[in-house]
Design an enzyme around this catalytic site. Structure first.
Site, PDB file in Angstrom:
ATOM      1  N   HIS A 275      10.218 -77.222 -30.228  1.00  0.00           N
ATOM      2  CA  HIS A 275       9.589 -77.600 -31.497  1.00  0.00           C
ATOM      3  C   HIS A 275       9.930 -79.056 -31.784  1.00  0.00           C
ATOM      4  CE1 HIS A 275       9.782 -73.170 -31.822  1.00  0.00           C
ATOM      5  NE2 HIS A 275       8.577 -73.350 -32.308  1.00  0.00           N
TER       6      HIS A 275
ATOM      7  N   ASP B 105      10.526 -72.644 -24.863  1.00  0.00           N
ATOM      8  CA  ASP B 105      10.062 -73.030 -26.188  1.00  0.00           C
ATOM      9  C   ASP B 105      10.586 -74.409 -26.583  1.00  0.00           C
ATOM     10  OD1 ASP B 105       8.531 -72.399 -28.344  1.00  0.00           O
ATOM     11  OD2 ASP B 105       9.673 -70.634 -28.919  1.00  0.00           O
TER      12      ASP B 105
ATOM     13  N   CYS C  13      10.517 -69.787 -33.543  1.00  0.00           N
ATOM     14  CA  CYS C  13      10.244 -70.856 -34.521  1.00  0.00           C
ATOM     15  C   CYS C  13      11.128 -70.815 -35.781  1.00  0.00           C
ATOM     16  CB  CYS C  13       8.773 -70.842 -34.943  1.00  0.00           C
ATOM     17  SG  CYS C  13       7.624 -70.191 -33.746  1.00  0.00           S
TER      18      CYS C  13
ATOM     19  N   LYS D 162      -4.918 -76.120 -31.348  1.00  0.00           N
ATOM     20  CA  LYS D 162      -4.002 -76.122 -30.212  1.00  0.00           C
ATOM     21  C   LYS D 162      -4.704 -76.619 -28.955  1.00  0.00           C
ATOM     22  CE  LYS D 162      -4.948 -71.316 -28.877  1.00  0.00           C
ATOM     23  NZ  LYS D 162      -4.403 -70.103 -28.264  1.00  0.00           N
TER      24      LYS D 162
ATOM     25  N   GLN E 194      10.785 -67.457 -23.481  1.00  0.00           N
ATOM     26  CA  GLN E 194       9.839 -68.562 -23.648  1.00  0.00           C
ATOM     27  C   GLN E 194      10.532 -69.890 -23.359  1.00  0.00           C
ATOM     28  OE1 GLN E 194       8.340 -67.959 -27.729  1.00  0.00           O
ATOM     29  NE2 GLN E 194       6.311 -67.876 -26.824  1.00  0.00           N
TER      30      GLN E 194
ATOM     31  N   ARG F  14       8.294 -58.407 -27.832  1.00  0.00           N
ATOM     32  CA  ARG F  14       7.002 -58.078 -28.427  1.00  0.00           C
ATOM     33  C   ARG F  14       6.505 -56.760 -27.856  1.00  0.00           C
ATOM     34  NH1 ARG F  14       4.069 -64.035 -27.812  1.00  0.00           N
ATOM     35  NH2 ARG F  14       5.768 -65.226 -28.766  1.00  0.00           N
TER      36      ARG F  14
ATOM     37  N   HIS G 121       4.554 -76.786 -32.161  1.00  0.00           N
ATOM     38  CA  HIS G 121       5.040 -75.725 -31.276  1.00  0.00           C
ATOM     39  C   HIS G 121       4.576 -76.054 -29.862  1.00  0.00           C
ATOM     40  CE1 HIS G 121       5.558 -72.833 -34.746  1.00  0.00           C
ATOM     41  NE2 HIS G 121       4.660 -73.668 -35.249  1.00  0.00           N
TER      42      HIS G 121
END
Length: 641
Positions: A389, A387, A338, A469, A385, A367, A515
């Site tokens: 945005h 991902d 992000c 979410k 990911q 992580r 997200h």
């Protein structure tokens, strides 16, 4: 004597003497047939044993044994019965820790010098059967915390004492059963005879309270059902799950490997696995391009100050890897993508006319996961990911969420997932941002789901600290649920990073950030795909679509020509020209889950064709190589178009 009013929810209210038990009240409130299926009851909102005494007006919601909540109670009670059996057999040689119900079963953690093994199951199950036959009641008692500590200390149950010392409650509940005492909130089945069908399944190591620095315990897993048919069905499902285990198939099919020398939780993609991943990535990128997204690439590390600004060090620090010093400045591996996308946004000024801005990235993040939690592709330390945005204006929020859901379900369907559960997670106790922003974003998520016509459940308080979410849990061929897709609305990061755009009024405004991940992570999603298809992937994403094989060496040169022709045409093909029996080569190709086998003998060589055999054993008519290319392309297009 004091009278109280008791009713079953939405039922007639009746008067009873204060002190009556739930079980006694139900005799007058429900039919005998229904009462025989009631294992416990919610009383004024609190799950309670049937032996609970009623002293105030009460509304009862009976819990049926065969219901989801009833099965949880049965399985939790079975964990207690197993612990009682273990204590009866091994006495003070074993200490008990915790034993909750879990999805599809239960477990109990034990401290024993020589760890339990499956060889111990028969004796434990036999003792459990004796306890069931004895109709031993579960007796609840409330005691002060100090009394409970004294009791468990005298019993030598140090794990219970530790749990109690960490509790803030003044009073706690314990359950007694034939001399065995356990610390538990309950409720439980009335007595052991309610347990009809159970099975111990496996053992595993488990650190006390999940801390690798603490004692290693033995965890015994088991399950319980109300019907033998349900148990048999479940055991068959477990056997099928073993066959589909992505770790087993990943090794057999040459997809990925994990090696201690490299590090636990770090995936090495082998050629076929890398090709599978490329096919998934290419499809993902093409679909996002069609849907108005632009692709980004961002670094794997950043200055530590970035993670302070984003809040990750405060809210997520324990999951991040240690900082590294570069040129006297501290850097850290990224756990999220992000802040980098925000960095791209803040590199230039933006106008309200540009919105929505949709950026996507297959970004690898890192992580920390405990070693004991690592599990093949499903739980790793470095993963990619899928991902994205989206930055938008408030008036665009609902439509953007709808578009995300639309793309999400389309991609999942292409991969073969059309069954799923949808959850809307709302504001948690600890959160940032204004109530107005939370209401706006929660309502937008809700409206988008309803506009799409999706059934969803509210998951109260399970939103992330910065916004509500949507979570989508897909179901595989075995009916198992997997958390993959998530859509999150965020007002927090735009504020932290002072993101702005020039509005129609000429003033500066703060954009809304969404997200979004559709697969969750490529590693985990591929693990799910392997198990969903048992390694036999649909043709469009099969890393090996075909394998050509000769009957004798005389066809070797022709096979080479066909192999090169098909490879140049884009067919993912391999060759097996070994001097082996044809049946052996066919069997090996089937074990490798290859979609089509192209068999070449003298007739095929003379006619310029190949005989096509499917992996299920069915033969198709002979065809020329170019016809096979058209056949493959058509089959793939039917799925991905």
């Amino acid at each position: 004597m004091t009278q109280i009013a008791v009713s079953v929810q939405d039922g007639e209210q009746k008067q009873f003497a204060s002190g009556i038990t739930i079980a006694e009240a139900l005799k007058d409130l429900v039919s005998n047939k229904q009462r025989k299926q009631i294992v416990a009851s919610v009383c004024n909102g609190l799950p309670s044993d049937l032996g609970t005494t009623l002293t105030t007006d009460s509304v009862l919601e009976p819990i049926l044994l065969a219901s989801e909540q009833g099965l949880d109670i049965l399985r939790h009670s079975t964990a207690h019965i197993m612990a009682l059996a273990v204590k009866n057999i091994y006495g003070n040689d074993v200490k008990v820790a915790i034993g909750p119900a879990i999805s599809d079963g239960f477990y109990y953690d034990f401290d024993k010098e020589k760890a339990f093994s499956p060889e111990d199951f028969e004796a434990i199950e036999n003792k459990m059967a004796e306890i069931v036959a004895g109709r031993l009641p579960f007796e609840r008692q409330e005691v002060t915390k100090a009394e409970a500590i004294k009791l468990f200390d005298e019993l030598g149950e140090s794990y219970k004492v530790e749990l109690l010392n960490d509790m803030e409650a003044d009073t706690v509940s314990i359950y007694k059963q034939d001399g065995f005492i356990d610390l538990c909130r309950g409720p439980h089945i009335p007595d052991s005879s309610w347990l009809k069908v159970f099975k111990l399944l496996r053992v595993a190591g488990s650190y006390w309270r999940g801390d690798e620095k603490k004692q290693m315990l033995t965890r015994i897993y088991g399950t319980a059902f109300t019907d033998k048919k349900d148990l048999k069905r479940y055991l068959n499902q477990l056997e099928e799950a073993k066959k589909r285990d992505h770790r087993k198939l990943g090794k057999e099919l040459g997809l990925f490997t994990i090696q201690d020398q490299i590090g636990p939780g770090l995936i090495l993609w082998q050629p076929k696995g890398a090709l599978l991943r490329k096919l998934i990535e290419d499809y993902w990128k093409e679909e996002h391009y069609k849907s108005g997204y632009e692709l980004l690439y961002t670094p794997h590390i950043a200055r530590q100050d970035l993670w302070k600004t984003s809040g990750h060090l405060d809210f997520y620090g324990e999951n991040m890897y240690s900082a590294m010093e570069i040129d006297e400045v501290m850097y850290q591996l990224k756990p999220m993508n992000c802040p980098f996308h925000i960095g791209v946004y803040n590199a230039t000024k933006h106008s309200y006319r540009e919105f929505p801005i949709r950026w996507c990235e297959l970004g690898t993040v890192y992580r920390y996961e405990r070693t004991g939690a690592l599990h093949g592709l499903m739980r790793v330390r470095g993963f990619t990911q899928d991902d994205a945005h989206i930055f938008c204006r408030p008036d665009q929020l609902e439509d953007e969420i709808f578009n995300i859901i639309d793309l999400n379900l389309h991609i999942l369907k292409t991969f073969g997932f059309d069954e799923y559960d949808v959850y809307l997670s709302t504001r948690p106790e600890k959160y940032v941002g204004s109530d107005e922003h939370w209401e706006l974003s929660t309502d937008a998520l809700k409206q988008a789901l309803e506009k799409k016509g999706l059934n969803y459940s509210i998951d109260p308080g399970e939103g992330v600290f910065y916004g509500p979410k949507i979570d989508i849990k897909i179901k595989d061929q075995l009916g198992r649920s997997w958390q993959c897709s998530t859509i999150q609305v965020d007002f927090n990061l735009p504020e932290r990073f002072q993101m702005t755009y020039t509005g129609e009024d000429g003033a500066e405004h703060q954009p809304i950030m969404i997200h979004r991940a559709l697969m969750g992570s490529l590693e985990r999603f591929i693990g799910i795909l392997i198990e969903h298809y048992a390694g036999a992937f649909p043709l469009w994403m099969a890393p090996e679509q075909a394998r050509i094989m000769n009957i004798t060496d005389d066809q070797g040169e022709y096979c080479e020509r066909v192999f090169n022709q098909l490879r140049k045409a884009g067919i993912r093909i391999s060759k097996d020209l070994r001097n082996e029996k044809l049946n052996y080569k066919i069997r090996e190709a089937q074990l490798k889950k290859i979609s089509y086998m192209l068999i070449v003998g003298e007739r095929e060589k003379e006619e310029g064709t190949v005989t096509v055999r499917m992996r299920n054993g069915k033969n198709l008519p002979p065809m020329r190589p170019e016809q096979f290319v058209e056949f493959i392309e058509k089959e793939c297009e039917e799925v991905t178009s």
